[in-house]
Write a protein that holds these residues in place. Sequence first.
Motif, short mmCIF file in Angstrom:
data_model
loop_
_atom_site.label_atom_id
_atom_site.label_comp_id
_atom_site.label_asym_id
_atom_site.label_seq_id
_atom_site.Cartn_x
_atom_site.Cartn_y
_atom_site.Cartn_z
N GLY A 63 0.82 -1.21 0.00
CA GLY A 63 0.00 0.00 0.00
C GLY A 63 0.85 1.25 0.00
O GLY A 63 0.52 2.23 0.69
N SER A 64 1.94 1.23 -0.76
CA SER A 64 2.85 2.38 -0.82
C SER A 64 3.35 2.50 -2.26
O SER A 64 2.75 1.96 -3.19
CB SER A 64 4.02 2.19 0.15
N ARG A 65 4.44 3.18 -2.45
CA ARG A 65 4.95 3.45 -3.79
C ARG A 65 5.84 2.28 -4.25
O ARG A 65 6.77 1.88 -3.55
CB ARG A 65 5.75 4.74 -3.79
N VAL A 66 5.54 1.75 -5.44
CA VAL A 66 6.33 0.65 -6.02
C VAL A 66 6.89 1.12 -7.36
O VAL A 66 6.13 1.52 -8.25
CB VAL A 66 5.46 -0.62 -6.23
N THR A 67 8.21 1.08 -7.49
CA THR A 67 8.88 1.49 -8.73
C THR A 67 9.75 0.34 -9.21
O THR A 67 10.54 -0.22 -8.45
CB THR A 67 9.76 2.73 -8.51
#
Length: 511
Positions: A63-67
């Motif tokens: 539930g956060s930023r995935v790059t």
Amino acid sequence: MAALGCALSVGLIGLNAFVIQLQAFISPGLPHFSIIGLPDTSLNEARERVRSGCAACGFPWPGSRVTVNMSPASLPKRGSAHDLAIAASVLSASRTIPSNCLASTVVLGELNLDGSVLPINGLLPILLHVREQGLHSVIVPRANLEEAQLVPGLQVATVSHLGELMEMFDAHPRYSTRGEPLIADQAVAVPATQVPVGDMRDVVHQDAAKTALEVAAAGGHHLLMVGPPGTGKTMLASRMPGIMAPLDEDAQFEVASIRSVCGTLRSTGISSVPPFEAPHHSATAPALVGGGSGLGQPGAVTRAHHGVLFMDEAPEFAPRVLQTLREPLESGMVAISRAKGTTVYPARFQLVMAANPCPCGYGYGTGERCTCSERERIRYFGRLSGPILDRIDMQVEVDPIEHLDTGPDGNGPSSAEMRQRVTTARSRARERFSPHGWTCNAQASGTWLRSHTPASILHVVNDALSAHRLSLRGADRAMRLSWTLADLAGRAQPSMDDIAMAIALRTKELT
């Protein structure tokens, strides 16, 4: 807390492969999933496929930023074959699977929304590159297993679902009965698929055309057959692969790699019979030489590599389409330039063209049945421009048949007999040109021809040049033909009869 995970994949630009290192970075921030490193549209869509496939396996998406970064970032990445590697890198970053378990394993496969793994195109050239790079472990879709087994020296694991990939590393017991262990260092022999090719004895008579086809197959020469409808031009051309020398193992893998990229290898397999491509006369330039959006895709000239490109009703092709053949005929490759880069495909094929003598097809002999005006005949054959015809080594007339035989005995040698003579002639040429890296007479340079052809033969060629029967390019091609005729006859050098027949084949005088 930030986390980093890695995986390996392989990209393709044409037939040239390169290893891609994927790094997934999970960092604090608003929920977002991005893929960077020059992905194309279909690769950007992997975000939805990967997220949905992971959800189908019960994996809670961060539930956060995935790059996800795909390096080298300077090379364009395309297609859906990297879906499984993207998912693996995210699973590694989230510690669902061990972070270092894929450090030296290449992961390939397309994901469906339910997590199932679909087969990919281009696997064979990818695996050949993986082996060259010293990597040994590969995970591929189960539907690609037969193709993966063609490359010995690799440890191959197959999966049909993302959950099986997780189970391999004890991350998902639900799939414990469906996973497969690594197959240790397999050494599977390359199966030779026999492609059915008609026999040359099926063609009634047409001895001159059969001789021209045998010479073309023995020397790698291009051929134009001109004759009225129904004389057997298409039958003759379709049987040419059956008289050509069988492909060696390197050529078989090269042809199979092209078919793998095109997605046809699973239906055709690997064969020693040279490929045969016959595009319709309505084909566009991209269909013939390759093209499309993004990086160019193979065309008919590439699919005919090491084989025959047959263009029936050649004057009916658009002049612009015919002109695109000039570069591959000379260089043996085709370069497709697009905004995202240039893709180079091999295209060393033998061109066989067939044409009617005029639009109605009956402008032969006395021409009493022909309904075409002189202007129509000139315009019809004018589509085959001078530069194209000058690159055709041989031109032969295919005359109508006036009587039938009761059996095949009068139809000349079989394809097997012709193939034996062609193979022997090719072996002579390959041995002669081994210091130069050429494999047939059609590849010999003009410098070599002028320095090794007997002076008496050169004198005949010079007379033909003076009489404007040959151009300078045509003179070199006639000398190449004479060497092929000598190879078929078992002579060390061309004779006067060889050069006379070569000029006749070159100038449409063979009867």
